[in-house]
Design a protein around this motif. Structure first.
Motif, mmCIF file in Angstrom:
data_model
loop_
_atom_site.group_PDB
_atom_site.id
_atom_site.type_symbol
_atom_site.label_atom_id
_atom_site.label_comp_id
_atom_site.label_asym_id
_atom_site.label_seq_id
_atom_site.Cartn_x
_atom_site.Cartn_y
_atom_site.Cartn_z
ATOM 1 N N LEU A 34 6.293 8.461 7.934
ATOM 2 C CA LEU A 34 4.838 8.349 8.147
ATOM 3 C C LEU A 34 4.052 8.525 6.839
ATOM 4 O O LEU A 34 3.227 7.663 6.494
ATOM 5 N N PHE A 37 4.494 5.505 4.650
ATOM 6 C CA PHE A 37 3.681 4.391 5.138
ATOM 7 C C PHE A 37 2.255 4.496 4.588
ATOM 8 O O PHE A 37 1.683 3.526 4.089
ATOM 9 N N VAL A 38 1.705 5.702 4.669
ATOM 10 C CA VAL A 38 0.347 5.933 4.147
ATOM 11 C C VAL A 38 0.334 5.685 2.636
ATOM 12 O O VAL A 38 -0.603 5.087 2.098
ATOM 13 N N ALA A 40 2.357 3.661 0.907
ATOM 14 C CA ALA A 40 2.437 2.212 0.654
ATOM 15 C C ALA A 40 1.088 1.552 0.918
ATOM 16 O O ALA A 40 0.615 0.721 0.124
ATOM 17 N N ALA A 41 0.460 1.953 2.036
ATOM 18 C CA ALA A 41 -0.797 1.308 2.434
ATOM 19 C C ALA A 41 -1.919 1.602 1.438
ATOM 20 O O ALA A 41 -2.592 0.682 0.965
ATOM 21 N N PHE A 42 -2.095 2.884 1.112
ATOM 22 C CA PHE A 42 -3.222 3.248 0.257
ATOM 23 C C PHE A 42 -2.981 2.852 -1.205
ATOM 24 O O PHE A 42 -3.897 2.396 -1.885
ATOM 25 N N SER A 43 -1.727 3.035 -1.675
ATOM 26 C CA SER A 43 -1.485 2.662 -3.086
ATOM 27 C C SER A 43 -1.513 1.146 -3.232
ATOM 28 O O SER A 43 -1.891 0.632 -4.285
ATOM 29 N N GLY A 44 -1.128 0.426 -2.161
ATOM 30 C CA GLY A 44 -1.172 -1.033 -2.212
ATOM 31 C C GLY A 44 -2.584 -1.570 -2.094
ATOM 32 O O GLY A 44 -3.025 -2.386 -2.918
ATOM 33 N N ALA A 45 -3.312 -1.080 -1.098
ATOM 34 C CA ALA A 45 -4.636 -1.656 -0.820
ATOM 35 C C ALA A 45 -5.714 -1.137 -1.767
ATOM 36 O O ALA A 45 -6.620 -1.873 -2.139
ATOM 37 N N PHE B 186 -2.319 -0.011 9.058
ATOM 38 C CA PHE B 186 -2.331 0.474 7.671
ATOM 39 C C PHE B 186 -1.930 -0.612 6.676
ATOM 40 O O PHE B 186 -2.389 -0.611 5.534
ATOM 41 N N MET B 187 -1.035 -1.526 7.119
ATOM 42 C CA MET B 187 -0.550 -2.557 6.193
ATOM 43 C C MET B 187 -1.410 -3.828 6.265
ATOM 44 O O MET B 187 -0.931 -4.922 5.962
ATOM 45 N N SER B 188 -2.648 -3.673 6.666
ATOM 46 C CA SER B 188 -3.545 -4.828 6.780
ATOM 47 C C SER B 188 -4.701 -4.669 5.785
ATOM 48 O O SER B 188 -4.689 -3.765 4.945
ATOM 49 N N VAL B 191 -8.651 -1.254 4.690
ATOM 50 C CA VAL B 191 -9.494 -0.473 3.769
ATOM 51 C C VAL B 191 -10.008 -1.271 2.578
ATOM 52 O O VAL B 191 -10.807 -0.753 1.789
ATOM 53 N N MET B 192 -9.550 -2.523 2.449
ATOM 54 C CA MET B 192 -9.956 -3.329 1.282
ATOM 55 C C MET B 192 -9.879 -4.812 1.660
ATOM 56 O O MET B 192 -8.924 -5.213 2.340
ATOM 57 N N ILE B 197 -7.254 -7.020 -3.041
ATOM 58 C CA ILE B 197 -6.029 -6.216 -3.143
ATOM 59 C C ILE B 197 -5.279 -6.686 -4.384
ATOM 60 O O ILE B 197 -4.942 -7.866 -4.509
ATOM 61 N N GLN B 198 -5.031 -5.740 -5.306
ATOM 62 C CA GLN B 198 -4.424 -6.119 -6.601
ATOM 63 C C GLN B 198 -2.902 -6.192 -6.555
ATOM 64 O O GLN B 198 -2.294 -6.916 -7.327
ATOM 65 N N VAL B 199 -2.294 -5.402 -5.639
ATOM 66 C CA VAL B 199 -0.826 -5.359 -5.587
ATOM 67 C C VAL B 199 -0.339 -6.577 -4.797
ATOM 68 O O VAL B 199 -0.671 -6.731 -3.606
ATOM 69 N N TRP B 201 2.649 -7.682 -3.512
ATOM 70 C CA TRP B 201 3.440 -7.564 -2.282
ATOM 71 C C TRP B 201 2.580 -7.092 -1.110
ATOM 72 O O TRP B 201 2.760 -7.531 0.016
ATOM 73 N N PHE B 202 1.612 -6.212 -1.414
ATOM 74 C CA PHE B 202 0.773 -5.721 -0.321
ATOM 75 C C PHE B 202 -0.179 -6.822 0.165
ATOM 76 O O PHE B 202 -0.420 -6.966 1.360
#
Lengths: 299, 260
Positions: A34, A37-38, A40-45, B186-188, B191-192, B197-199, B201-202
């Protein structure tokens, strides 16, 4: 004699929990998955936030990492507390209590398991963060400082959860264990520095005891320690406060599930909501006392 | 054997579904409070996020409210599935299989409870948002469409829960869908915006994640005004999910009844 027996109980509880985990290792995953996941989501987005003016930390992933590490450590404690609730709901806890001369030996057993699981969880989070290329500026003692803070928070979360689990002795109490920990974690400067938070969250983060350990952890990672003494004092303080909380929970557990405080002389509520008669004897269904008759001495 | 007309069957079962849903505060309260908590906490971090170059609004809470509506709608998955799962476990479904109730009526009526709760939930989120400074760019009409879109999403997520309950036959197993929904959320682009989104893969995951389009439909009403493409994509995905899930749920119900 008592100390040796307590030690044996602690070891027994720890072994029993470890055996259960080894039989079903998938159970160990959620508290680590969990937070990842947070992460990956926050560092990615939100990686673009690190480039905004006034952010002030060397790397956004590293900034988020300490929060995720503490989250993983605390969630491991929370999930160990779920095991306490399951053991007490199934009656295993009651059997432990018969064997233990000092009841806190039981909680100590669970804390040892949580610490072991916490070390593994922390290692996994570190490995993933380093594998994704997170830059680390702190030296070895500073990294050790982050890990020790995470483990202290792991113990604090376990003891908090133990207090709840022992009071309710039901798996339904898991919501009361998880939600406050989750909320306390997010009421810190999780995504942006404290001076960049909105007014109400900034105020709450200022009084949240998790904020100084989080900021100290970020300082350690950046090789620029800040508020270290306060962070350790608060983390140790949380452990002490929740140890007392768990100890009181154990006392309540000795009275049985759902036991509540005395409401007044001779007035105690039973779990079913029915009130006992004066003297503690419960009226049996179908046997009505005649007015004026003295209470029967027979049970 | 002939039973009451379909309308009456659906009406009675829907009334039962509504009453059962509203009598479950243990299920309702966390589903109601958790998205609101996330909205308030994430938006309080927002001043820094809106400084990202090209961010479409200066109000991060306005941007996040759409994700909150979708998160609330996603809770219909576990709520609807949980209630149907407990019906299966308690034997209610087997007993009702002996009556002339149609399978489609039974499945459709199960969504009434989450629909009523979902409308209340969406209105509450919108009101909290408005009180906290959210503006609806598409105006009052846009706000009404926002509620209607949320209702469609609730029905779509609820139908996934019904299908899962009929396949597993267990209320407890449906609970695991909550983690899946939360993970997808979360993987959508929660939040941005996707284009910021700069990354890489994300950004790819967010682009292929249908949850991004569900969020972007109501977000367009809040942030940019009327955007036919975003609305069509979001509502299209939700409507397709609803139709497919209701069809397979009805088929699963039929085979379960035959088994009984």
């Amino acid at each position: 004699m008592t100390a040796a027996r307590s030690l044996s109980v602690t070891r027994g509880v720890a072994l029993q929990c470890t055996r259960k985990l080894l039989k079903n290792p998938l159970k160990a995953l959620p508290p680590v998955i969990l937070p990842l996941f947070v992460f990956a989501a926050f560092s990615g987005a939100l990686s673009a936030v690190g480039d905004t003016p006034g952010f002030g930390y060397y790397d956004f992933t590293a900034f988020l990492f300490v929060f995720i590490l503490y989250m993983a450590a605390m969630f491991v404690g929370v999930f160990t507390a779920f095991d306490i609730a399951i053991d007490y709901a199934s009656g295993l806890g009651a059997r432990f209590m018969i064997a233990a001369p000092q009841r806190m030996a039981i909680v100590t057993g669970y804390v040892i398991v949580a610490l072991g699981r916490g070390v593994v969880g922390i290692a996994v989070v570190w490995a993933i963060a380093l594998a994704t290329g997170m830059p680390v500026r702190g030296d070895a003692p500073e990294i050790a400082g982050i890990v020790v803070l995470a483990l202290l928070l792991n113990v604090a979360a376990t003891l908090y959860g133990a207090g709840i689990a022992l009071r309710f002795q039901s798996t339904a109490s898991s919501v009361l264990i998880l939600i406050p920990v989750f909320m306390a974690l997010f009421l810190t400067p999780a995504i942006v520095p404290r001076d960049r938070l909105g007014s109400w969250l900034g105020t709450l983060a200022g009084i949240n005891p998790l904020t100084p350990p989080l900021e100290a952890g970020r300082g350690f990672l950046a090789g620029d320690p800040v508020s270290v003494v306060l962070a350790f004092a608060l983390a140790i303080g949380l452990v002490i406060v929740f140890w007392i909380w768990a100890m009181r929970g154990m006392r309540r557990a000795e009275q049985g599930p759902g036991a509540t405080r005395r409401r007044g002389p001779g007035r105690r509520r039973r779990p079913g909501g029915r009130r006992r008669e004066r003297g503690g004897r419960r009226r049996r269904p179908g046997r009505r006392r005649q007015p004026g008759a003295s209470p029967s001495p027979l049970p | 054997m002939t039973g009451p007309p379909l309308r009456v069957q659906v009406g009675r079962l829907a009334r039962r579904s509504i009453a059962r849903t509203l009598r479950q505060p243990v299920l309702i309260v966390p589903n109601l409070v958790f998205p609101l908590f996330m909205l308030l906490v994430l938006s309080a971090n927002g001043d820094q996020v809106t400084k990202v170059k090209g961010f479409p609004t200066h109000s991060y809470i306005t941007f996040l409210l759409a994700a909150t509506l979708v998160q609330g709608a996603a809770s219909a998955t576990t709520l609807a599935g949980n209630l149907l799962g407990s019906d299966i476990e308690s034997g209610f479904l087997s007993r009702i299989g002996l009556t002339p109730v149609r399978g489609s009526a039974l499945v459709a009526a199960q969504l009434a409870g989450v629909a009523v709760l979902g409308i209340g939930q969406s209105v509450l989120y919108l009101l909290v948002g408005l009180a906290a400074g959210v503006t609806v760019k598409a105006g009052i009409g846009g706000a009404l469409v926002l509620i209607a879109v949320s209702l469609l999403f609730i029905l779509a997520f609820g139908s996934i829960g019904l299908f899962a309950a009929l396949r597993t036959g267990s209320a407890q197993q449906v609970q695991s869908l909550f983690a899946v929904a939360l993970g997808l959320l979360f993987m959508s682009s929660m939040v941005m915006p996707r284009n910021l989104i700069q990354v890489d893969w994300f950004q790819t995951i967010a682009t292929y994640n249908p949850m991004s389009y569900l969020i972007e439909a109501p977000r367009s009403l809040l942030v940019s005004g009327w955007d036919g493409e975003a609305l069509a994509l979001g509502c299209g995905i939700a409507a397709a999910t609803l139709i497919v899930m209701m069809t397979v749920a009805t088929t699963s119900l039929r085979s379960r009844m035959l088994g009984t």
